[in-house]
Design a protein around this motif. Structure first.
Motif, PDB file in Angstrom:
ATOM      1  N   MET A 260       1.275  -1.208   0.061  1.00 12.14           N
ATOM      2  CA  MET A 260      -0.218   0.313  -0.072  1.00 12.14           C
ATOM      3  C   MET A 260       0.963   1.060  -0.068  1.00 12.14           C
ATOM      4  SD  MET A 260      -2.788  -0.516  -0.271  1.00 12.14           S
ATOM      5  CE  MET A 260      -4.218   1.058   0.329  1.00 12.14           C
ATOM      6  N   ASP A 261       2.003   1.394   0.889  1.00 10.06           N
ATOM      7  CA  ASP A 261       2.845   2.316   0.899  1.00 10.06           C
ATOM      8  C   ASP A 261       3.844   3.071  -0.751  1.00 10.06           C
ATOM      9  OD1 ASP A 261       4.195   0.102   0.980  1.00 10.06           O
ATOM     10  OD2 ASP A 261       5.178   0.999   3.244  1.00 10.06           O
ATOM     11  N   ASP A 262       3.473   1.948  -1.724  1.00  8.98           N
ATOM     12  CA  ASP A 262       3.929   1.899  -2.801  1.00  8.98           C
ATOM     13  C   ASP A 262       4.206   3.686  -4.158  1.00  8.98           C
ATOM     14  OD1 ASP A 262       6.300   1.407  -5.227  1.00  8.98           O
ATOM     15  OD2 ASP A 262       4.359  -0.031  -5.760  1.00  8.98           O
ATOM     16  N   PRO A 263       5.411   4.249  -3.616  1.00 12.07           N
ATOM     17  CA  PRO A 263       4.584   5.347  -4.252  1.00 12.07           C
ATOM     18  C   PRO A 263       4.275   5.464  -5.669  1.00 12.07           C
ATOM     19  CG  PRO A 263       7.387   5.399  -4.143  1.00 12.07           C
ATOM     20  CD  PRO A 263       6.303   4.497  -3.341  1.00 12.07           C
ATOM     21  N   LYS A 264       4.203   4.963  -6.405  1.00  9.75           N
ATOM     22  CA  LYS A 264       3.797   4.187  -8.360  1.00  9.75           C
ATOM     23  C   LYS A 264       2.630   4.779  -8.471  1.00  9.75           C
ATOM     24  CE  LYS A 264       7.175   2.025  -8.954  1.00  9.75           C
ATOM     25  NZ  LYS A 264       8.383   0.650  -9.782  1.00  9.75           N
ATOM     26  N   MET A 265       2.163   3.971  -6.420  1.00 12.07           N
ATOM     27  CA  MET A 265       0.556   3.633  -6.371  1.00 12.07           C
ATOM     28  C   MET A 265      -0.321   4.328  -6.361  1.00 12.07           C
ATOM     29  SD  MET A 265       0.094  -0.010  -3.965  1.00 12.07           S
ATOM     30  CE  MET A 265      -1.345  -0.381  -4.927  1.00 12.07           C
ATOM     31  N   THR A 266      -1.455   4.813  -7.659  1.00  6.18           N
ATOM     32  CA  THR A 266      -2.520   5.419  -7.501  1.00  6.18           C
ATOM     33  C   THR A 266      -3.913   5.298  -6.209  1.00  6.18           C
ATOM     34  OG1 THR A 266      -4.194   4.712  -9.178  1.00  6.18           O
ATOM     35  CG2 THR A 266      -2.563   6.438  -9.846  1.00  6.18           C
ATOM     36  N   HIS A 267      -4.081   6.287  -5.628  1.00  6.81           N
ATOM     37  CA  HIS A 267      -5.490   6.446  -4.933  1.00  6.81           C
ATOM     38  C   HIS A 267      -6.719   5.413  -5.131  1.00  6.81           C
ATOM     39  CE1 HIS A 267      -4.206   9.364  -2.268  1.00  6.81           C
ATOM     40  NE2 HIS A 267      -4.305  10.261  -3.330  1.00  6.81           N
ATOM     41  N   ASN A 268      -6.810   5.732  -6.576  1.00  2.00           N
ATOM     42  CA  ASN A 268      -7.505   4.195  -7.493  1.00  2.00           C
ATOM     43  C   ASN A 268      -7.013   2.855  -7.142  1.00  2.00           C
ATOM     44  OD1 ASN A 268     -10.146   3.966  -8.952  1.00  2.00           O
ATOM     45  ND2 ASN A 268      -9.540   4.209 -11.100  1.00  2.00           N
ATOM     46  N   ASP A 269      -5.757   3.152  -7.093  1.00  2.00           N
ATOM     47  CA  ASP A 269      -5.145   0.843  -7.251  1.00  2.00           C
ATOM     48  C   ASP A 269      -5.190   1.074  -6.049  1.00  2.00           C
ATOM     49  OD1 ASP A 269      -4.428   1.495 -10.185  1.00  2.00           O
ATOM     50  OD2 ASP A 269      -2.639   1.961  -9.891  1.00  2.00           O
ATOM     51  N   LYS A 270      -4.660   1.643  -5.040  1.00  2.00           N
ATOM     52  CA  LYS A 270      -4.968   1.554  -3.573  1.00  2.00           C
ATOM     53  C   LYS A 270      -6.156   1.331  -3.303  1.00  2.00           C
ATOM     54  CE  LYS A 270      -1.255   4.454  -2.326  1.00  2.00           C
ATOM     55  NZ  LYS A 270      -0.234   5.998  -1.153  1.00  2.00           N
ATOM     56  N   THR A 271      -7.295   1.979  -3.916  1.00  2.00           N
ATOM     57  CA  THR A 271      -8.994   1.359  -3.117  1.00  2.00           C
ATOM     58  C   THR A 271      -9.183   0.164  -3.544  1.00  2.00           C
ATOM     59  OG1 THR A 271      -9.284   3.575  -3.102  1.00  2.00           O
ATOM     60  CG2 THR A 271     -11.305   2.014  -3.186  1.00  2.00           C
ATOM     61  N   HIS A 272      -8.657   0.048  -4.342  1.00  2.00           N
ATOM     62  CA  HIS A 272      -9.106  -1.848  -5.849  1.00  2.00           C
ATOM     63  C   HIS A 272      -7.830  -2.807  -4.972  1.00  2.00           C
ATOM     64  CE1 HIS A 272     -10.104  -4.330  -8.848  1.00  2.00           C
ATOM     65  NE2 HIS A 272      -8.548  -4.786  -9.279  1.00  2.00           N
ATOM     66  N   LEU A 273      -7.539  -2.643  -4.316  1.00  2.00           N
ATOM     67  CA  LEU A 273      -6.209  -3.140  -3.417  1.00  2.00           C
ATOM     68  C   LEU A 273      -6.866  -3.656  -1.701  1.00  2.00           C
ATOM     69  CD1 LEU A 273      -3.579  -5.490  -3.597  1.00  2.00           C
ATOM     70  CD2 LEU A 273      -2.923  -3.520  -1.701  1.00  2.00           C
ATOM     71  N   LEU A 274      -7.185  -2.609  -1.834  1.00  2.00           N
ATOM     72  CA  LEU A 274      -8.382  -2.690  -0.283  1.00  2.00           C
ATOM     73  C   LEU A 274      -9.485  -3.724  -0.516  1.00  2.00           C
ATOM     74  CD1 LEU A 274      -7.948  -0.177   1.465  1.00  2.00           C
ATOM     75  CD2 LEU A 274      -7.147  -1.741   2.348  1.00  2.00           C
ATOM     76  N   LEU A 275     -10.256  -3.030  -2.094  1.00  3.58           N
ATOM     77  CA  LEU A 275     -11.369  -3.844  -2.138  1.00  3.58           C
ATOM     78  C   LEU A 275     -11.096  -6.028  -1.720  1.00  3.58           C
ATOM     79  CD1 LEU A 275     -13.334  -1.472  -4.157  1.00  3.58           C
ATOM     80  CD2 LEU A 275     -13.699  -2.205  -2.040  1.00  3.58           C
ATOM     81  N   GLU A 276     -10.138  -5.732  -3.224  1.00  5.87           N
ATOM     82  CA  GLU A 276      -9.169  -7.212  -3.041  1.00  5.87           C
ATOM     83  C   GLU A 276      -8.986  -7.389  -2.334  1.00  5.87           C
ATOM     84  OE1 GLU A 276      -6.401  -7.278  -6.374  1.00  5.87           O
ATOM     85  OE2 GLU A 276      -8.111  -7.282  -8.054  1.00  5.87           O
ATOM     86  N   GLU A 277      -8.507  -7.513  -0.648  1.00  6.87           N
ATOM     87  CA  GLU A 277      -8.010  -7.882  -0.466  1.00  6.87           C
ATOM     88  C   GLU A 277      -9.582  -8.457   1.283  1.00  6.87           C
ATOM     89  OE1 GLU A 277      -5.058  -6.030   2.208  1.00  6.87           O
ATOM     90  OE2 GLU A 277      -3.455  -5.761   0.564  1.00  6.87           O
ATOM     91  N   THR A 278     -10.741  -7.512   0.973  1.00  8.34           N
ATOM     92  CA  THR A 278     -11.649  -7.611   2.144  1.00  8.34           C
ATOM     93  C   THR A 278     -12.367  -8.699   1.147  1.00  8.34           C
ATOM     94  OG1 THR A 278     -11.164  -4.842   2.235  1.00  8.34           O
ATOM     95  CG2 THR A 278     -13.436  -6.645   2.360  1.00  8.34           C
ATOM     96  N   ILE A 279     -12.276  -8.871  -0.286  1.00  8.45           N
ATOM     97  CA  ILE A 279     -13.270 -10.018  -0.690  1.00  8.45           C
ATOM     98  C   ILE A 279     -11.866 -11.445  -0.422  1.00  8.45           C
ATOM     99  CG2 ILE A 279     -13.097 -11.134  -3.210  1.00  8.45           C
ATOM    100  CD1 ILE A 279     -14.397  -8.313  -3.695  1.00  8.45           C
ATOM    101  N   ARG A 280     -10.657 -11.246  -0.547  1.00 13.06           N
ATOM    102  CA  ARG A 280     -10.643 -12.349  -0.045  1.00 13.06           C
ATOM    103  C   ARG A 280     -11.109 -12.717   1.290  1.00 13.06           C
ATOM    104  NH1 ARG A 280      -4.999 -11.035  -0.301  1.00 13.06           N
ATOM    105  NH2 ARG A 280      -5.833 -10.220  -2.601  1.00 13.06           N
TER     106      ARG A 280
END
Length: 110
Positions: free
Chosen positions: A17-37
């Motif tokens: 999540m702290d990757d500086p290349k990630m956009t807010h959209n990418d971070k949200t997508h990652l959080l949602l994928e982790e929640t679903i998992r």
């Protein structure tokens, strides 16, 4: 095509999540994928419940309660029986129902 409507890129499992290349959209997508998992894993573990003896006993007692109530109705319809036999059958049904409730409560306490 605007940047706001752009779908997030495919995230790698090792991305943080702290990757500086990630956009807010990418971070949200990652959080949602982790929640679903996490929810899918939780649902899988909750799907198979251990066999509980108390739950089985409570179910068998519930069948006894139903039998006592049917028996009391049969006694009520029978002209040769007195009200005492109906009251006795209902009394047994009440006692068995209280036992079943106690077993259900004991099952939930771990």
């Amino acid at each position: 095509t605007s940047a706001a409507k752009k779908m997030p890129t495919k995230l790698q499992p090792n991305q943080k999540m702290d990757d500086p290349k990630m956009t807010h959209n990418d971070k949200t997508h990652l959080l949602l994928e982790e929640t679903i998992r996490h929810l899918k894993a939780k649902n899988r573990t909750d799907m198979f419940e251990d066999f509980q003896v108390m739950k089985f006993i409570a179910g068998v007692i519930q069948i006894g309660v139903l039998f006592c109530l049917v028996l009391s109705i049969c006694f009520l319809m029978d002209q040769t029986r007195t009200a005492d036999s109906v009251h006795t059958a209902i009394g047994y049904a009440i006692v068995l129902q209280l036992m079943a409730i106690a077993f259900y409560i004991m099952r939930d306490q771990k």
